[in-house]
Design an enzyme around this catalytic site. Structure first.
Site, PDB file in Angstrom:
ATOM      1  N   CYS A 211       0.917  -1.313  -0.127  1.00  0.00           N
ATOM      2  CA  CYS A 211      -0.002   0.007  -0.183  1.00  0.00           C
ATOM      3  C   CYS A 211       0.704   1.342   0.054  1.00  0.00           C
ATOM      4  O   CYS A 211       1.532   1.321   0.787  1.00  0.00           O
ATOM      5  CB  CYS A 211      -0.901   0.040   1.040  1.00  0.00           C
ATOM      6  SG  CYS A 211      -1.769   1.485   1.557  1.00  0.00           S
ATOM      7  N   CYS A 214       0.162   3.205   3.430  1.00  0.00           N
ATOM      8  CA  CYS A 214       0.542   2.984   4.692  1.00  0.00           C
ATOM      9  C   CYS A 214       1.667   2.240   4.821  1.00  0.00           C
ATOM     10  O   CYS A 214       2.259   1.572   5.787  1.00  0.00           O
ATOM     11  CB  CYS A 214      -0.535   2.284   5.584  1.00  0.00           C
ATOM     12  SG  CYS A 214      -1.045   0.746   5.194  1.00  0.00           S
ATOM     13  N   CYS A 233      -6.181  -2.735   1.142  1.00  0.00           N
ATOM     14  CA  CYS A 233      -5.202  -2.460   1.986  1.00  0.00           C
ATOM     15  C   CYS A 233      -5.552  -3.605   3.136  1.00  0.00           C
ATOM     16  O   CYS A 233      -6.376  -3.542   3.524  1.00  0.00           O
ATOM     17  CB  CYS A 233      -4.725  -1.285   2.286  1.00  0.00           C
ATOM     18  SG  CYS A 233      -3.269  -1.293   3.672  1.00  0.00           S
ATOM     19  N   ASP A 359      19.087   0.139 -20.855  1.00  0.00           N
ATOM     20  CA  ASP A 359      18.940  -1.164 -19.933  1.00  0.00           C
ATOM     21  C   ASP A 359      18.032  -2.040 -20.185  1.00  0.00           C
ATOM     22  O   ASP A 359      16.634  -1.606 -20.284  1.00  0.00           O
ATOM     23  CB  ASP A 359      18.905  -0.524 -18.392  1.00  0.00           C
ATOM     24  CG  ASP A 359      18.805  -1.661 -17.570  1.00  0.00           C
ATOM     25  OD1 ASP A 359      18.787  -2.819 -17.861  1.00  0.00           O
ATOM     26  OD2 ASP A 359      18.448  -1.351 -16.423  1.00  0.00           O
TER      27      ASP A 359
END
Length: 444
Positions: A211, A214, A233, A359
């Site tokens: 998440c 958080c 979440c 890359d």
């Protein structure tokens, strides 16, 4: 200032014409010359748009979404400015306005549909002040250009904040795009696919494992591909928001179909990801108040001419050219190829020019093992980094033929293949391969 603007228009148009005569696209140079002569030209032209300005931003699907939105608006008898070729940095955006202007420097446009590179949005948004921004998705892209996904997210969020009244039309199924939109503080509406479509999802790299609000683990009721799906979440209240433009009754395979707002939409395209592109275009047009009574006709007639799912028919061979520039995009291209159950040849072209990203380690995040199928007749690897591509396939026990020259590879498969050819290229191979196919098709 009037004379400066006219001078910029003339110089840009002549530059573009010379570049086309030399077989070059010329859009970037035209824009660069225009903004050098008149640094305020983009802001001035954007101010001349009579109704609304749309921008389309995100990692994958920008060009298809933007061009389809343009076609939808034009079907409403609107005059539209659009950077059709996908030149989406500052110079390309300038060129889309300048090349559409008359030789007298005047612009005749109701709307503008401008595809914007995520890393360039901070430079472009202050000039054009968009009314809407369609945010398609945020995936990990060229590491040497964008860095990690958090850098891209911050760039997009900061660009949105520069135009606080701009409404975001966001893919609610993407946790990263949704978080960035919510964090920007801009008004927004959502689109997405609210139902589970696939019983078994492909084991792909998911950027949204944690998440962004958080840091806790993200859970999914289901996901469609990569990190797109129904997420929530495990610790805080962050979750997929309610979807305003919700696609349901999804059909995939030889064609795509879905329902939205009690309207049935059918498209003769392959690739599940194209449902998101169509839905994003639809949502943007609806937010602008369009009724879209002739939408189905637009979809029936829409024929991409920029290498995104572009079709060619040469000496009895059907050829599909498509862009595959990062892991999420390549995996979806592979899904589209494998949805075709008939025998097929495949050419994969990989370059490492500056615009591609030097890359190419991202190749190891693509699920190439899915090409271990009986209906894959042959695979030819081409481009500057064809040896690297052949090595990547070798590690999943898939044989391939080396041919650095893509024109020779295409001609060989037309002559000796199974008459069903897919050509997947990364960014700088797109325009040149398109030109090769047009030349062969036109018999030049």
């Amino acid at each position: 200032m009037k004379l400066r603007r006219i001078a910029a228009v003339w110089a840009s148009k002549l530059t573009a014409k010379i570049c086309r005569m030399l077989g070059k696209q010329g859009v970037t140079w035209a824009g660069k010359i225009a903004i050098t002569i008149d640094p305020d030209i983009l802001k001035e032209f954007a101010g001349d748009v009579r109704e609304k300005i749309f921008t389309v931003c995100g990692t994958n699907g920008k060009t298809t979404t933007n061009n389809l939105l343009c076609s939808i608006l034009e079907a409403q008898q609107k005059k539209v400015i659009c950077n059709h070729t996908g030149s989406n940095m500052l110079n390309g955006c300038v060129a889309s306005f300048v090349l559409a202007a008359g030789w007298n420097g005047k612009l005749d446009a109701d709307y503008a549909c401008i595809e914007v590179d995520e890393a360039s949005a901070l430079r472009i948004f202050p000039h054009i002040k968009p009314d809407y921004c369609v945010l398609t998705n945020l995936f990990r892209d060229q590491l040497d250009r964008y860095g990690e996904i958090d850098i891209t997210m911050n760039l997009v969020r900061d660009a949105m904040k520069l135009v606080p009244d701009m409404k975001i039309i966001v893919n609610a199924d993407d946790a990263l795009s949704t978080f960035v939109t919510m964090e920007s503080g801009n008004p927004y509406v959502t689109y997405g696919i609210g139902e589970k479509v696939f019983e078994e999802s492909i084991n792909e790299i998911k950027e949204g494992r944690f998440c962004k609000k958080c840091g806790a683990k993200m859970n999914y009721n289901f996901y469609h591909f990569s990190q797109l799906g129904d997420y929530y979440c495990s610790e805080c209240d962050f979750k997929r928001p309610e979807i305003k433009y919700n696609a349901s009754d999804i059909e995939t395979g030889e064609h795509l179909a879905f329902n939205v707002e009690s309207r049935h939409i059918d498209a003769n395209y392959r690739g599940f990801y194209n449902i998101y592109n169509i839905l994003a275009s639809y949502s943007a047009a609806r937010e602008a108040g369009m009724e879209l009574k002739n939408l189905q006709k637009v979809l029936d007639n829409y024929n991409p001419e920029n290498g995104r799912n572009e079709h060619f028919f040469i000496d009895g061979t059907e050829i599909i050219l498509n862009l595959a520039k990062n892991p999420a995009g390549f995996n979806q291209n592979i899904s589209a190829v494998m949805e075709d159950k008939s025998k097929k040849d495949l050419i994969i072209l990989i370059n490492d020019n500056d615009q591609d990203g030097t890359d190419i380690s991202w190749l190891w995040d693509v699920d190439f093992d899915r090409l271990q199928a009986d209906n894959i007749n042959s695979i030819i690897v081409s481009g500057i980094r064809c040896q690297d591509m052949r090595l990547r396939l070798k590690y999943v026990d898939i044989p391939s033929v080396l041919e650095p020259d893509v024109e020779k590879a295409i001609l060989e498969r037309i002559a000796n293949g199974c008459k069903n050819l897919y050509v997947l290229v990364n960014y700088t191979g797109l325009y040149s391969t398109h030109n090769v196919l047009k030349k062969i098709q036109d018999g030049r």
